[in-house]
Design a protein around this motif. Structure first.
Motif, PDB file in Angstrom:
ATOM      1  N   LEU A 121       0.646  -1.070  -0.070  1.00 12.29           N
ATOM      2  CA  LEU A 121      -0.115  -0.159   0.107  1.00 12.29           C
ATOM      3  C   LEU A 121       0.808   1.303   0.228  1.00 12.29           C
ATOM      4  CD1 LEU A 121      -2.632   1.686   0.320  1.00 12.29           C
ATOM      5  CD2 LEU A 121      -2.256   1.194   2.939  1.00 12.29           C
ATOM      6  N   HIS A 122       1.890   1.332   0.959  1.00  8.02           N
ATOM      7  CA  HIS A 122       2.716   2.488   1.034  1.00  8.02           C
ATOM      8  C   HIS A 122       3.641   2.695  -0.112  1.00  8.02           C
ATOM      9  CE1 HIS A 122       1.143   2.635   5.036  1.00  8.02           C
ATOM     10  NE2 HIS A 122       1.200   1.466   5.213  1.00  8.02           N
ATOM     11  N   ALA A 123       4.135   1.712  -0.573  1.00 15.26           N
ATOM     12  CA  ALA A 123       4.944   1.746  -1.696  1.00 15.26           C
ATOM     13  C   ALA A 123       4.305   2.355  -3.186  1.00 15.26           C
ATOM     14  CB  ALA A 123       5.565   0.531  -2.044  1.00 15.26           C
ATOM     15  N   SER A 124       3.132   1.668  -3.179  1.00 12.94           N
ATOM     16  CA  SER A 124       2.411   2.065  -4.352  1.00 12.94           C
ATOM     17  C   SER A 124       1.717   3.445  -4.364  1.00 12.94           C
ATOM     18  CB  SER A 124       1.272   1.024  -4.724  1.00 12.94           C
ATOM     19  OG  SER A 124       0.357   1.192  -3.731  1.00 12.94           O
ATOM     20  N   TYR A 125       1.490   3.780  -3.081  1.00  7.94           N
ATOM     21  CA  TYR A 125       0.979   5.130  -2.821  1.00  7.94           C
ATOM     22  C   TYR A 125       2.022   6.265  -3.099  1.00  7.94           C
ATOM     23  CZ  TYR A 125      -0.940   9.138  -0.315  1.00  7.94           C
ATOM     24  OH  TYR A 125      -1.354  10.460   0.100  1.00  7.94           O
ATOM     25  N   ASP A 126       3.071   6.120  -2.554  1.00  2.69           N
ATOM     26  CA  ASP A 126       4.191   7.083  -2.823  1.00  2.69           C
ATOM     27  C   ASP A 126       4.579   6.933  -4.096  1.00  2.69           C
ATOM     28  OD1 ASP A 126       4.500   7.113  -0.133  1.00  2.69           O
ATOM     29  OD2 ASP A 126       6.067   6.107   0.131  1.00  2.69           O
ATOM     30  N   THR A 127       4.544   5.891  -5.098  1.00  2.99           N
ATOM     31  CA  THR A 127       4.797   5.999  -6.433  1.00  2.99           C
ATOM     32  C   THR A 127       3.876   6.560  -7.089  1.00  2.99           C
ATOM     33  OG1 THR A 127       5.941   3.661  -6.052  1.00  2.99           O
ATOM     34  CG2 THR A 127       5.233   4.700  -8.650  1.00  2.99           C
ATOM     35  N   ALA A 128       2.757   6.526  -6.993  1.00  5.81           N
ATOM     36  CA  ALA A 128       1.575   7.144  -7.616  1.00  5.81           C
ATOM     37  C   ALA A 128       1.745   8.662  -7.267  1.00  5.81           C
ATOM     38  CB  ALA A 128       0.392   6.764  -7.238  1.00  5.81           C
ATOM     39  N   MET A 129       2.114   9.071  -5.946  1.00  5.79           N
ATOM     40  CA  MET A 129       2.218  10.642  -5.774  1.00  5.79           C
ATOM     41  C   MET A 129       3.397  11.218  -6.615  1.00  5.79           C
ATOM     42  SD  MET A 129      -0.379  11.216  -3.996  1.00  5.79           S
ATOM     43  CE  MET A 129      -1.244   9.981  -4.951  1.00  5.79           C
ATOM     44  N   GLU A 130       4.378  10.410  -6.605  1.00  9.12           N
ATOM     45  CA  GLU A 130       5.511  10.903  -7.403  1.00  9.12           C
ATOM     46  C   GLU A 130       5.464  11.093  -8.616  1.00  9.12           C
ATOM     47  OE1 GLU A 130      10.516   9.727  -7.833  1.00  9.12           O
ATOM     48  OE2 GLU A 130       9.077   8.550  -6.461  1.00  9.12           O
ATOM     49  N   MET A 131       4.602  10.270  -9.613  1.00  8.06           N
ATOM     50  CA  MET A 131       4.175  10.456 -10.881  1.00  8.06           C
ATOM     51  C   MET A 131       3.288  11.706 -11.101  1.00  8.06           C
ATOM     52  SD  MET A 131       3.358   6.488 -12.226  1.00  8.06           S
ATOM     53  CE  MET A 131       4.740   5.253 -12.596  1.00  8.06           C
ATOM     54  N   ARG A 132       2.367  12.006 -10.118  1.00  8.11           N
ATOM     55  CA  ARG A 132       1.620  13.112 -10.143  1.00  8.11           C
ATOM     56  C   ARG A 132       2.467  14.362 -10.221  1.00  8.11           C
ATOM     57  NH1 ARG A 132      -4.065  12.741  -6.925  1.00  8.11           N
ATOM     58  NH2 ARG A 132      -4.764  10.976  -7.918  1.00  8.11           N
ATOM     59  N   LYS A 133       3.484  14.334  -9.091  1.00  7.75           N
ATOM     60  CA  LYS A 133       4.418  15.445  -9.153  1.00  7.75           C
ATOM     61  C   LYS A 133       5.269  15.600 -10.148  1.00  7.75           C
ATOM     62  CE  LYS A 133       4.675  15.218  -3.779  1.00  7.75           C
ATOM     63  NZ  LYS A 133       5.482  14.843  -2.876  1.00  7.75           N
ATOM     64  N   LEU A 134       5.730  14.667 -10.694  1.00  5.26           N
ATOM     65  CA  LEU A 134       6.457  14.873 -11.896  1.00  5.26           C
ATOM     66  C   LEU A 134       5.973  15.429 -13.069  1.00  5.26           C
ATOM     67  CD1 LEU A 134       8.620  11.446 -11.704  1.00  5.26           C
ATOM     68  CD2 LEU A 134       9.422  13.661 -11.624  1.00  5.26           C
ATOM     69  N   ASN A 135       4.674  15.133 -13.227  1.00  3.92           N
ATOM     70  CA  ASN A 135       3.920  15.596 -14.462  1.00  3.92           C
ATOM     71  C   ASN A 135       3.239  16.585 -14.228  1.00  3.92           C
ATOM     72  OD1 ASN A 135       3.859  13.239 -16.586  1.00  3.92           O
ATOM     73  ND2 ASN A 135       3.934  12.339 -14.733  1.00  3.92           N
ATOM     74  N   PRO A 143       4.284  19.932 -13.220  1.00  4.73           N
ATOM     75  CA  PRO A 143       4.748  21.138 -13.691  1.00  4.73           C
ATOM     76  C   PRO A 143       4.392  21.208 -15.288  1.00  4.73           C
ATOM     77  CG  PRO A 143       6.241  20.117 -12.430  1.00  4.73           C
ATOM     78  CD  PRO A 143       4.874  19.108 -12.533  1.00  4.73           C
ATOM     79  N   GLU A 144       4.582  20.231 -16.095  1.00  8.44           N
ATOM     80  CA  GLU A 144       4.550  20.346 -17.362  1.00  8.44           C
ATOM     81  C   GLU A 144       3.065  20.577 -17.978  1.00  8.44           C
ATOM     82  OE1 GLU A 144       7.598  16.616 -17.443  1.00  8.44           O
ATOM     83  OE2 GLU A 144       6.324  16.932 -19.255  1.00  8.44           O
ATOM     84  N   ASN A 145       1.976  20.260 -17.218  1.00 10.07           N
ATOM     85  CA  ASN A 145       0.829  20.598 -17.926  1.00 10.07           C
ATOM     86  C   ASN A 145      -0.199  20.218 -16.694  1.00 10.07           C
ATOM     87  OD1 ASN A 145      -1.765  20.971 -19.225  1.00 10.07           O
ATOM     88  ND2 ASN A 145      -1.110  19.867 -20.929  1.00 10.07           N
ATOM     89  N   ALA A 146      -0.613  21.259 -16.139  1.00 10.28           N
ATOM     90  CA  ALA A 146      -1.586  21.168 -14.751  1.00 10.28           C
ATOM     91  C   ALA A 146      -3.046  20.385 -15.220  1.00 10.28           C
ATOM     92  CB  ALA A 146      -1.858  22.621 -14.234  1.00 10.28           C
ATOM     93  N   MET A 147      -3.356  20.605 -16.683  1.00  8.17           N
ATOM     94  CA  MET A 147      -4.854  20.149 -17.028  1.00  8.17           C
ATOM     95  C   MET A 147      -4.541  18.530 -17.177  1.00  8.17           C
ATOM     96  SD  MET A 147      -6.712  22.589 -17.161  1.00  8.17           S
ATOM     97  CE  MET A 147      -7.938  21.553 -17.916  1.00  8.17           C
ATOM     98  N   GLU A 148      -3.311  18.059 -17.108  1.00 10.08           N
ATOM     99  CA  GLU A 148      -2.910  16.530 -17.278  1.00 10.08           C
ATOM    100  C   GLU A 148      -2.776  15.910 -16.009  1.00 10.08           C
ATOM    101  OE1 GLU A 148      -3.496  14.943 -20.143  1.00 10.08           O
ATOM    102  OE2 GLU A 148      -3.764  16.892 -21.106  1.00 10.08           O
ATOM    103  N   LEU A 149      -2.955  16.553 -14.821  1.00  9.95           N
ATOM    104  CA  LEU A 149      -2.413  16.090 -13.751  1.00  9.95           C
ATOM    105  C   LEU A 149      -3.111  14.791 -13.226  1.00  9.95           C
ATOM    106  CD1 LEU A 149      -1.111  16.423 -10.695  1.00  9.95           C
ATOM    107  CD2 LEU A 149      -2.922  17.731 -10.030  1.00  9.95           C
ATOM    108  N   GLY A 150      -4.320  14.929 -13.549  1.00 15.82           N
ATOM    109  CA  GLY A 150      -5.327  13.854 -12.930  1.00 15.82           C
ATOM    110  C   GLY A 150      -5.297  12.506 -14.156  1.00 15.82           C
ATOM    111  N   LYS A 151      -4.592  12.743 -15.289  1.00 11.85           N
ATOM    112  CA  LYS A 151      -4.566  11.632 -16.332  1.00 11.85           C
ATOM    113  C   LYS A 151      -3.645  10.421 -15.770  1.00 11.85           C
ATOM    114  CE  LYS A 151      -6.524  14.538 -20.057  1.00 11.85           C
ATOM    115  NZ  LYS A 151      -6.399  15.022 -21.220  1.00 11.85           N
ATOM    116  N   LEU A 152      -2.983  10.633 -15.118  1.00 11.64           N
ATOM    117  CA  LEU A 152      -1.931   9.461 -14.631  1.00 11.64           C
ATOM    118  C   LEU A 152      -2.788   8.713 -13.600  1.00 11.64           C
ATOM    119  CD1 LEU A 152       1.494  11.022 -13.739  1.00 11.64           C
ATOM    120  CD2 LEU A 152       0.621   9.676 -15.574  1.00 11.64           C
ATOM    121  N   GLU A 153      -3.492   8.873 -12.600  1.00 12.88           N
ATOM    122  CA  GLU A 153      -4.260   8.133 -11.947  1.00 12.88           C
ATOM    123  C   GLU A 153      -5.302   9.295 -11.333  1.00 12.88           C
ATOM    124  OE1 GLU A 153      -1.752   6.078  -9.203  1.00 12.88           O
ATOM    125  OE2 GLU A 153      -2.104   4.261 -10.137  1.00 12.88           O
ATOM    126  N   GLN A 154      -6.527   9.051 -11.465  1.00 14.68           N
ATOM    127  CA  GLN A 154      -7.564  10.078 -10.749  1.00 14.68           C
ATOM    128  C   GLN A 154      -8.687   9.296  -9.942  1.00 14.68           C
ATOM    129  OE1 GLN A 154      -9.061  12.842 -13.813  1.00 14.68           O
ATOM    130  NE2 GLN A 154      -7.303  12.619 -14.932  1.00 14.68           N
TER     131      GLN A 154
END
Length: 616
Positions: A564-578, A580-591
């Motif tokens: 749970l904690h490993a996958s949660y951290d990974t998902a949050m990191e993916m959101r942060k990485l993406n 700045p590039e396009n705020a409108m795409e923030l939720g398109k990794l995992e929403q």
């Protein structure tokens, strides 16, 4: 928008420091960097669990960001021809050569032919569901990736644990059967090649070193090259098919129709009990779906490979079981090596050696394809960090997931060394039927529910109809399990299932159409797959369900403290990485919990199901 190349580059830069074999290769996430971090993460377990429970991945996430976690791409070298032979090689093995005798002798009698047909229909329904997903989401994760997209992170993890169990058990069962047929070839009994440990319990004291050696050899082949494995499988499967044709033709020359009477000595219940166990004989085709990432043209090759191989296998199984029952009365069929002993008893002693060779070749290819499939499942699971990311690494030389292959084969060897076939086959059937039922359910979700497209009213109707389909199927299976002669409940559960499926077709519009290849007759085929899989689950013995429950509890403990904690951290990191590039795409990794009034073009724009929220 983050492109595939950009996403891959960003993720690979992030992952480069984890290459090797250090602590960060196993627990690189923020929650595990110190004891204080870990204790803080544990305090947030309820909130994180709800986050993962309601989070659903997207097609684009699985195809790009998640896949990039492996550092190197798998080589696209497979065609429909390779997949067809992989499908045949993955399926025809211990199930037909061993379990046929066991189930004909003690559960179904000559009606074992019908048991194979029922299992074949169920397997084909599941194949169709798998095929649509494999074409639309061609990644190594197979059903794990499909369930992440449609049913959410948590359900995908529960399925993932059972997928791993399925492959380990199936490999172990086939390896032990390999020893049995090898003993027959050498004119010995299987236990002559096993070590009897009298201090262990009866189901775990027949130690099998030959099975361990065979698994070790298969592991080496699977690590070296998938294309080389394909050539070996192709050659072995051709020889195998020739021997199957020989078995049918030579066996029918000694056919006696009197051996088919009585045809159903154990009644209808025996047919379905045998069918639930014989489903093990069809396990393996899902391994082919994990090769979608290495397929040159998934839209064409996967449907041909999966459906074609399953049709060939089903026909072969029915013909072989009919031949066996015509050669011998069901109560005289040998449980350990039915075909070889049948030929010996009709005076074709020399033929039993040919049959044993064919069985060994078949089981060898099953082990090979299983090794390839299970490693790719584990690789994709590790890409999400639900398992240590060290397991996600793909070798830059061979293009194969070496770490995952070795770990899975070691686990398989340990189980094969200790555990008897009876326990393995029943437990395997539960895991497999459970996963196939979830995949069929996920297909209904994919077709009928998409955020921004499905209205609240349609969503509620969809949930109602699906709940009735599941409820009526479970009630039918439960009634079958608790009563021997009753029939009244079926007059209720059957019409409820039918009307619920009809209601889904008539009153809920499909939110998404497949792009390249889709399952025909939706919702009827996936609904039938759900019903058949659940019904077969109701025919499995109580002890197997207890073992299944114990394993699921072990999975939950691991998930709550690590996954749970490993996958949660990974998902949050993916959101942060993406972000700045396009705020409108923030939720398109995992929403999660996105209002249904969001952009209606979201699903089509991403090439995904658009299902970026939960159904609650």
């Amino acid at each position: 928008m983050v492109t595939q190349s950009e996403g891959s580059t960003t993720t690979r830069m992030r992952r480069r420091r984890f290459r090797g074999c250090s602590k960060n290769d196993f627990l690189p996430e923020e929650s595990f960097q110190s004891w204080s971090n870990y204790m803080s993460a544990l305090k947030e377990t309820p909130a994180r669990f709800m986050n993962r429970l309601t989070t659903r991945s997207l097609d684009d996430t699985e195809l790009n960001q998640v896949k990039a976690e492996s550092n190197h791409d798998m080589k696209k070298s497979l065609t429909w021809w390779d997949l067809t032979w992989f499908g045949i090689g993955a399926v025809i093995g211990a199930g037909i050569f061993v379990l046929t005798g066991q189930e004909a002798n003690q559960d179904a009698g000559p009606a074992v032919i019908l048991s194979f047909a029922v299992s074949g229909v169920s397997a084909m329904l599941s194949v169709l569901c798998y095929t649509e997903f494999a074409v639309e989401i061609p990644v190594a994760g197979g059903s794990f990736a499909y369930l992440r997209v449609e049913l959410g992170d948590f359900m995908a993890f529960i399925a993932a644990g059972n997928i791993i169990l399925e492959y380990v058990i199936s490999g172990a069962a086939v390896a032990r059967s390999w020893t049995s047929y090898f003993a027959t070839l050498c004119n010995h009994k299987p236990d002559d090649f096993r070590i009897i440990a009298h201090n262990l319990s009866a189901n775990y004291n027949h130690l099998d070193p030959i099975a361990v050696v065979v698994i070790g050899i298969i592991c080496v082949v699977a690590v070296i090259s998938v294309k080389g494995s394909s050539r070996l499988n192709y050659f072995s499967s051709i020889v195998h098919i020739c021997i199957i044709i020989f078995i049918v033709i030579a066996g029918l020359t000694h056919a006696d129709t009197n051996n088919l009477a009585p045809f159903t000595p154990f009644g209808p219940r025996g047919i379905f009990q045998a069918s639930a166990v014989l489903f093990f004989a069809y396990v393996g085709f899902d391994a082919v779906s994990t090769m979608a990432e290495e397929t040159k043209n998934p839209g064409r090759d996967i449907p041909i490979g999966l459906i074609g191989s399953m049709a060939i296998v089903t026909i072969a199984y029915c013909l072989m079981s009919l031949t066996l029952c015509l050669m011998q009365p069901y109560h005289q069929i040998d449980r350990d090596a039915p075909f070889t002993m049948a030929f010996e008893k009709v005076g074709m002693r020399w033929a039993k050696y040919l049959v044993a060779i064919g069985a060994l070749k078949g089981m060898t290819t099953v082990l090979l394809v299983s090794a390839i499939g299970q490693a790719r499942y584990l690789t994709h699971i590790a890409r999400t960090h639900m398992m240590p990311p060290w397991l996600a690494q793909v070798s830059d030389k061979s293009g194969t997931p070496k770490n995952a292959t070795i770990v899975m084969m070691v686990a398989t060897a340990v189980i094969a060394f200790f555990t008897n076939l009876d326990i393995l086959s029943n437990l395997l059937s539960i895991s497999t039927l459970f996963i196939f039922m979830l995949v069929a359910l996920a297909l209904l979700v994919r077709r009928y529910y998409a955020s921004g497209i499905t209205t609240t009213n349609d969503r509620n109707k969809f949930i109602t109809f699906v709940s009735l389909i599941l409820g009526s199927s479970i009630a039918t299976a439960a009634y079958w399990g608790i009563t021997q002669t009753g029939w009244i409940a079926y007059t209720i559960t059957g019409p409820v299932w039918f009307l619920s499926t009809l209601g889904l077709q008539l009153f809920v519009p499909q939110a998404k159409k497949p792009k390249l290849w889709g399952v025909p007759l939706v919702p009827w085929l996936p609904s039938a797959s759900i019903a058949v899989n659940i019904f077969l689950l109701g025919s499995i013995d109580k002890d197997s369900f207890i073992r299944f429950a114990i394993w699921t509890c072990i999975l939950m403990v691991y998930y709550l403290f690590f996954g749970l904690h490993a996958s949660y951290d990974t998902a949050m990191e993916m959101r942060k990485l993406n972000a700045p590039e396009n705020a409108m795409e923030l939720g398109k990794l995992e929403q999660q919990n996105t209002p249904t009034t969001s952009n209606t073009n979201h699903g089509e724009a991403q090439g995904s199901s658009g299902n970026n929220d939960d159904l609650s």
